[in-house]
Structure formats: C-alpha cells, structure tokens
Scaffold this active site. Sequence first.
Site, PDB file in Angstrom:
ATOM      1  N   ASP A  31      18.803  -4.364  -9.845  1.00  0.00           N
ATOM      2  CA  ASP A  31      17.512  -5.029  -9.936  1.00  0.00           C
ATOM      3  C   ASP A  31      16.633  -4.348  -8.873  1.00  0.00           C
ATOM      4  O   ASP A  31      17.148  -3.687  -7.966  1.00  0.00           O
ATOM      5  CB  ASP A  31      17.698  -6.518  -9.633  1.00  0.00           C
ATOM      6  CG  ASP A  31      16.380  -7.249  -9.507  1.00  0.00           C
ATOM      7  OD1 ASP A  31      15.499  -7.038 -10.361  1.00  0.00           O
ATOM      8  OD2 ASP A  31      16.232  -8.035  -8.541  1.00  0.00           O
ATOM      9  N   ASP A  51      13.329  -5.741  -7.228  1.00  0.00           N
ATOM     10  CA  ASP A  51      12.754  -6.560  -6.162  1.00  0.00           C
ATOM     11  C   ASP A  51      13.788  -7.492  -5.541  1.00  0.00           C
ATOM     12  O   ASP A  51      14.438  -8.256  -6.246  1.00  0.00           O
ATOM     13  CB  ASP A  51      11.582  -7.375  -6.719  1.00  0.00           C
ATOM     14  CG  ASP A  51      10.479  -7.516  -5.703  1.00  0.00           C
ATOM     15  OD1 ASP A  51      10.727  -7.203  -4.521  1.00  0.00           O
ATOM     16  OD2 ASP A  51       9.372  -7.925  -6.081  1.00  0.00           O
TER      17      ASP A  51
HETATM   18 MG   LIG Z   1      14.969  -9.517  -7.925  1.00  0.00          MG
END
Ligand SMILES: [Mg+2]
Length: 213
Positions: free
Chosen positions: A9, A11
């Site tokens: 992922d 962020d």
């Molecule tokens: Mg995230």
Amino acid sequence: MKIKGLIFDLDGVIVSTEINHFDAWSAIAEQLSIEFNEADNEKIKGLSRSDSLDVICDLGSIQLTYYEKLEYLELKNKMYLDSIQSLNKDDLLPGVLHLLKQAKKKDLKLALGSSSKNAKYILQKLFITDYFDVIIDGNDVESPKPDPEVFLKGAEGMGLNVEDIVVFEDAESGILAAQTGGFYTVAVGNRKLKNCADECIDHLGEFLLKNYE
Ligand SMILES: [Mg+2]
C-alpha cells in the site's frame, strides 16, 4: 512461507501523507459545516476519494448533488496535491528503501496496490518508481478496498499466486482486502490491526526477508 512477491500500500506504509489528507478533508468538511475530527478520519483511511466524501457527508447528514460532489472531490484533490508538492525521498518511512533494495537483490517481484489516484505522482516525487514491476492505483480498479481487486490485479501483473505474496497495509480496509484475496498480510504502523493481520510491525525496517526463504 517462501515469498516470491511483495505488494505495498502507499499511504501509511511507504510514505505518510495522512496529515495532508486530513487537512484537506477538514477544510472540505468545514465548507460543508460538518464537524470532522481525528476519530472520524479513521473511518475514511484507505477508502477511495469518492467513498471518503460519502462518509463525511453522512456524518453531517448532508446529501450533495452529483455535480456538487464532483466539485468538492476536485477541490479536495487540489488542496491535497498543493500540499504534497514538496514531498521528496527524505519523506520515505523508515525501512522502505532498504526493503525495496533487498527485495530487488533477491529477485522478488514488487507491486504497488494503492487506492490513490495520485500514486504514480507520489512515487515519482519519492524517486522509487523504478523499483516496482507493477503499479495498480485508484485509476485501475473498479471496486475499492476492502474489495481485493487492487491486490489481485497486482498479483496477476506479477504473474504470481496470491499465496506467495505478502501485502503490507496500514488500514483495516486494506488488510481485509488482502485477506479476502488470500494473501499473507502484514499490518504496518497500526497496532489496532494486530488481531486481524497475520503479522504486525511498526515500520518496514522490522520486516526481515531472510525469515521467509
Ligand atoms: Mg494506507
């Protein structure tokens, strides 16, 4: 488990622009006269931009027209992009670069699996685009997390089976997405997820590839 690929992922795992998102959403909420605090912000972490706005509108029991919604989504994104312009490789979270380099040395496949439509822009700012064999972002998926689509597309792009891939996530919706897809899940920087992920670490520097050979 012998790992053949990693999906990250963006962020909260590779970089943290949570505060930038929070500030932009706070400004939008204020314009809509909706109260929006850090606890509310937890509910939208990992969601798409559009779903996030729906959650905020629900908080204030407000219904926007289609065009109003588009305007607010665009405004939120503009405020967010303005605020991340100065992002650079010093903003990488601890252990990211080391893990990417180690993984490349071991010939693992690397993918990004992010809900963000700005993922490619952010990777460029961080100077790490070239590490990734596959980049799946918010422009490539129809069903956002917790649907596993983003990670399944990553696995497909890498040409690997899901059981040979580790997914790194900081949000509950992302861990659920990866679990539904059949991946091994590692929660990063979010101790609240320790009961639902296979493993829980504070940052990527704690993840040692040599334990999975
Ligand atoms: Mg995230």
